[in-house]
Design an enzyme around this catalytic site. Structure first.
Site, mmCIF file in Angstrom:
data_model
loop_
_atom_site.group_PDB
_atom_site.id
_atom_site.type_symbol
_atom_site.label_atom_id
_atom_site.label_comp_id
_atom_site.label_asym_id
_atom_site.label_seq_id
_atom_site.Cartn_x
_atom_site.Cartn_y
_atom_site.Cartn_z
ATOM 1 N N THR A 55 0.842 -1.200 0.000
ATOM 2 C CA THR A 55 0.000 0.000 0.000
ATOM 3 C C THR A 55 0.873 1.245 0.000
ATOM 4 O OG1 THR A 55 -0.101 0.367 2.396
ATOM 5 C CG2 THR A 55 -1.637 -1.241 1.458
ATOM 6 N N ASP A 56 0.276 2.373 -0.272
ATOM 7 C CA ASP A 56 0.935 3.636 0.002
ATOM 8 C C ASP A 56 0.770 3.936 1.497
ATOM 9 O OD1 ASP A 56 2.276 6.052 -0.312
ATOM 10 O OD2 ASP A 56 1.214 6.568 -2.148
ATOM 11 N N TYR A 57 1.396 5.003 1.946
ATOM 12 C CA TYR A 57 1.467 5.373 3.364
ATOM 13 C C TYR A 57 0.050 5.509 3.944
ATOM 14 C CZ TYR A 57 3.672 7.813 7.345
ATOM 15 O OH TYR A 57 4.144 8.174 8.587
ATOM 16 N N GLY A 115 -2.438 3.708 3.444
ATOM 17 C CA GLY A 115 -3.462 3.482 2.424
ATOM 18 C C GLY A 115 -4.633 2.648 2.918
#
Length: 765
Positions: free
Chosen positions: A288-290, A292
């Site tokens: 995931t992104d930060y 997310g």
């Protein structure tokens, strides 16, 4: 003939041997991971999926950090953005010496356009149109990052965007999917190595293509915003760069923040499994992104446990920071996720570590001697300087204002003229911001002792002090708080020194943090007080060169009409200052070309070259016609088109020559032009190939980039540039999302930008 046959047999045998070796390598990895997973508890498997924030870990204090206990318990799969090989070695020691199964951690960092040696921002790198240079930039970044303990980078970012209001335009490769795809492949090769040689060196690191998918198409150019488009547009205009990275063997993929088809990408099984794995054949892991996963709670699709389960079932393998996957044990007990889903994600994380060689040597990237000799070394800086000079785009050069002479008095003026911290550009997290030279220093260094360089700040970045504070975060201050003079006093000083100069270099535009993440803008002009400064400098009657700093296309209509010379230098990295001097004084002939359209005003956005024709197109050369697709107040044309960029010389293109006027479904033809350097300076030209499908089963763009070649041509010489055209090059996604070519007529266009082209027509039978 006999020798040729023997060679064919030899090559076939070698291919078989190579295939068998790859299969043996995979079988060995599978057995190792099967054995390891057989020893792991459910909690330890879930722990491998956890990528928490490390916080600040001081060398020698890793054991007492908050994260240490989690590592010992097998609750962490990796960490990110720890800088320093000694720190990383300390943390790795805990994992491999104090945890039950001694599984090494993977260490990631945002190594976006270099490490301590920073290259131009990705938008500037793309403007080189030089795939070898772009690959080399990633190679240098990998060498330096790996020398400091990093084995995984969150790069390349390949999001296509047509809206320069979006701040992260600076981190991508512009508006074109074909060019973006070539850059994606080059970056992956540079980071990881290629094919069977990937990860074999301790200077190869794992790449992570992002942000999958469509992150650059947020509504209103606002970061993290909703994305909503047809699937036919997705596949024809946005998806190819992600697929190109997968085809190049990228080891990991990062999910985007935005929703697609009403579902956050992080929970989209269609994106993460149906397309990425089943259609494209991706074999790596998805992170995931930060935060997310946690952010899906605000998206409104469930609580943390619910969205965490949805992410896993969609195909997410690693959770960055949210620690939502800590709820998977409970979800497993409740039957909301199953063992196979957890095992899939765990296996992919372990495979990544195995491929990187971390099981064979957990300290593979922890050689402290490499850190002393491989980071920010002279060879890397020389490469970065050359690449920066190749990224700059000459937008205007009336009356041959440039190149400048290395003599007389040169006034370097502007709020960006004497800043070190703004030179590298956004997302240069590993750079020592006190190191880069300023524009003033770079100009003086290249000009030499026969020229006198004088400096004045001239203005603040912008009149609004609060806006300037938002635009100079993360150590990029322009020291407004220490400035005791008014804007009027700074302007007077600048005018006083400029009146006594022979030429004025105005270093103006955006600060580095005016573009990048969470840096969207609604107005794209040069900021107010800077434009006032520029107008007053022009009134002195001295030649003015605008050295433009920007991380996105900006609106320069007034500047184009009034300023003699404009050199767009983006943010050129740690070596930008002297690279700017190289181009200003003609030691390097500029060869950069725009990879995004520059609009005349914000109202034209989104404006891009590969648009559709509509049923009521405006006639060529016209401005306004009633009941046609146009505006009342401005024409449809950009200020500077995609692919545009001037040189200190001129290039002439012959008519396009086709080897045939028709092609069969299994044939090919060649399109050629003769390019002549008609000026007095040697130079490089980016020769661009565009194709238009005249009639399709669905509407097709007015032109699409399908090839390019950067060629160096000496003054007075000519070179023939040829492009091979095959039916494969003519494919597109039809209404049913089948990737096909269709018989009919095609226009082939070749030129130095998307507007100024020579054309010919052929038929696909």
């Amino acid at each position: 003939m006999k020798m040729r046959r023997l060679l064919q047999v030899f090559l076939a045998c070698m291919a078989v041997v190579g295939c068998m070796q790859a299969q043996n390598k995979d079988a060995k990895m599978d057995k190792f991971i099967d054995d390891l997973m057989g020893k792991m508890t459910l909690e330890e498997k879930i722990g491998q999926l956890n990528l928490p924030s490390s916080g600040d870990i001081t060398t020698g204090q890793a054991k007492s950090s908050n994260i240490a206990e989690k590592i010992k318990k097998g609750q962490v799969g990796g960490l990110f953005n720890i800088k320093g090989v000694e720190k990383i070695k300390d943390v790795q020691r805990i994992a491999v010496e104090e945890s039950r199964l001694k599984i090494p951690l993977i260490f990631g960092m945002d190594v976006i356009h270099g490490y301590e040696t920073a290259f131009p921002i990705p938008l500037g790198l793309a403007a080189t149109w030089n795939m070898a240079a772009i690959e080399q930039s990633a190679r240098v970044a990998a060498i330096e990052a790996s020398a400091d303990g990093i084995s995984w980078t969150f790069s390349p970012m390949v999001d296509i965007s047509r809206d320069p209001r979006w701040g992260r335009f600076s981190e991508g490769s512009g508006e074109d999917p074909y060019l973006g795809g070539q850059i994606a492949k080059a970056m992956v090769r540079g980071y990881q190595g290629e094919g069977d040689k990937a990860y074999t060196l301790n200077s190869n690191i794992m790449a992570c293509v992002k942000h999958y998918a469509l992150y650059g198409a947020g509504e209103a150019g606002r970061d993290y915003n909703t994305v909503d488009m047809s699937r036919i547009r997705m596949f024809n205009e946005y998806m190819y760069p992600y697929q190109a990275a997968v085809d190049a063997g990228v080891g990991s993929v990062m999910a985007s923040f935005n929703e697609v088809d009403g579902v956050p990408a992080t929970a989209s099984k269609w994106l993460m499994t149906d397309i990425l794995r089943d259609k494209w054949g991706f074999k790596g892991f998805v992170v995931t992104d930060y935060t997310g996963i946690l952010e899906m709670v605000d998206h409104g699709i469930g609580d943390l446990q619910t969205v965490s389960a949805r992410a896993l079932k969609a195909g997410i393998d690693m959770d960055m920071v949210s620690e939502g996957f800590a709820t998977l044990g409970k979800s497993f007990q409740e039957g909301k996720v199953n063992q196979a889903e957890i095992d899939r994600a765990c296996r992919l994380i372990l495979e990544a570590k195995y491929k990187l060689g971390l099981f064979a040597d957990p300290y593979k990237f922890c050689d402290v001697n490499r850190a002393k000799k491989d980071i920010y070394k002279p060879e890397h800086r020389a490469i970065a300087r050359k690449t920066a000079s190749e990224s700059f785009v000459l937008l205007k050069n009336a009356n041959n204002t440039l190149p400048l002479k290395k003599q007389g008095t040169i006034a370097v003026v502007g709020p960006l003229a004497n800043s070190r911290s703004n030179m590298p550009g956004t997302w240069s997290v590993a750079v020592n911001l006190d190191v880069p030279k300023t524009v003033v220093e770079g100009v003086q260094a290249v000009a030499g002792s026969n020229a006198k360089v004088v400096y004045a700040k001239g203005s603040h970045l912008i009149s609004d002090a609060a806006y300037e504070e938002r635009a100079t975060m993360f150590g990029r201050t322009l020291n407004r708080d220490k400035e005791t003079r008014s804007n009027e006093e700074m302007l007077k000083e600048a005018l006083d020194i400029s009146r006594n100069a022979d030429v004025i270099v105005a270093a103006l535009g955006e600060s580095s943090e005016m573009s990048g993440e969470s840096s969207s803008r609604t107005e794209l002009d040069i900021p107010d007080v800077q434009k006032t400064l520029l107008k007053e400098l022009l009134k002195t009657g001295k030649p003015v060169v605008l050295v433009l700093f920007t991380g996105r296309p900006v609106t320069l209509t007034w500047e184009d009409e009034n300023v003699p010379a404009i050199l767009n230098v983006w943010f050129g990295g740690t070596e930008a200052a002297e690279a700017i001097g190289d181009v200003l004084f003609g030691d390097v002939n500029p060869s950069g070309k725009l990879v995004a359209t520059f609009p005349k005003n914000v109202g034209q956005i989104p404006l891009f070259y590969n648009h559709k024709n509509t049923g009521r197109p405006l006639q060529e050369g016209k401005w306004f016609e009633k009941f046609r697709s146009n505006y009342l107040d401005v024409d449809n044309e950009p200020l500077y088109p995609f692919g545009y960029g001037l040189s200190y010389t001129t290039f002439n293109y012959s008519d396009v020559k086709l080897s045939s006027t028709s092609i069969t479904s299994n044939g090919e033809l060649t399109a050629s032009v003769m390019v002549t350097n008609t000026g007095r300076a040697d130079g490089a030209e980016v020769v661009q190939l565009y194709i238009r499908d005249i009639v399709g089963s669905v509407t097709r763009p007015v032109k699409e980039l399908k090839g390019f070649e950067k060629v160096f041509i000496k003054a007075g010489e000519s070179k023939t540039v040829s492009f091979k055209i095959t039916p494969e090059l003519l494919k597109f996604y039809n209404y049913d999302l089948d990737y096909v070519f269709e018989p009919g007529d095609f226009d082939v266009m070749i030129g130095g930008n998307s507007r100024d082209v020579k054309s010919a027509r052929f038929t696909l039978n």
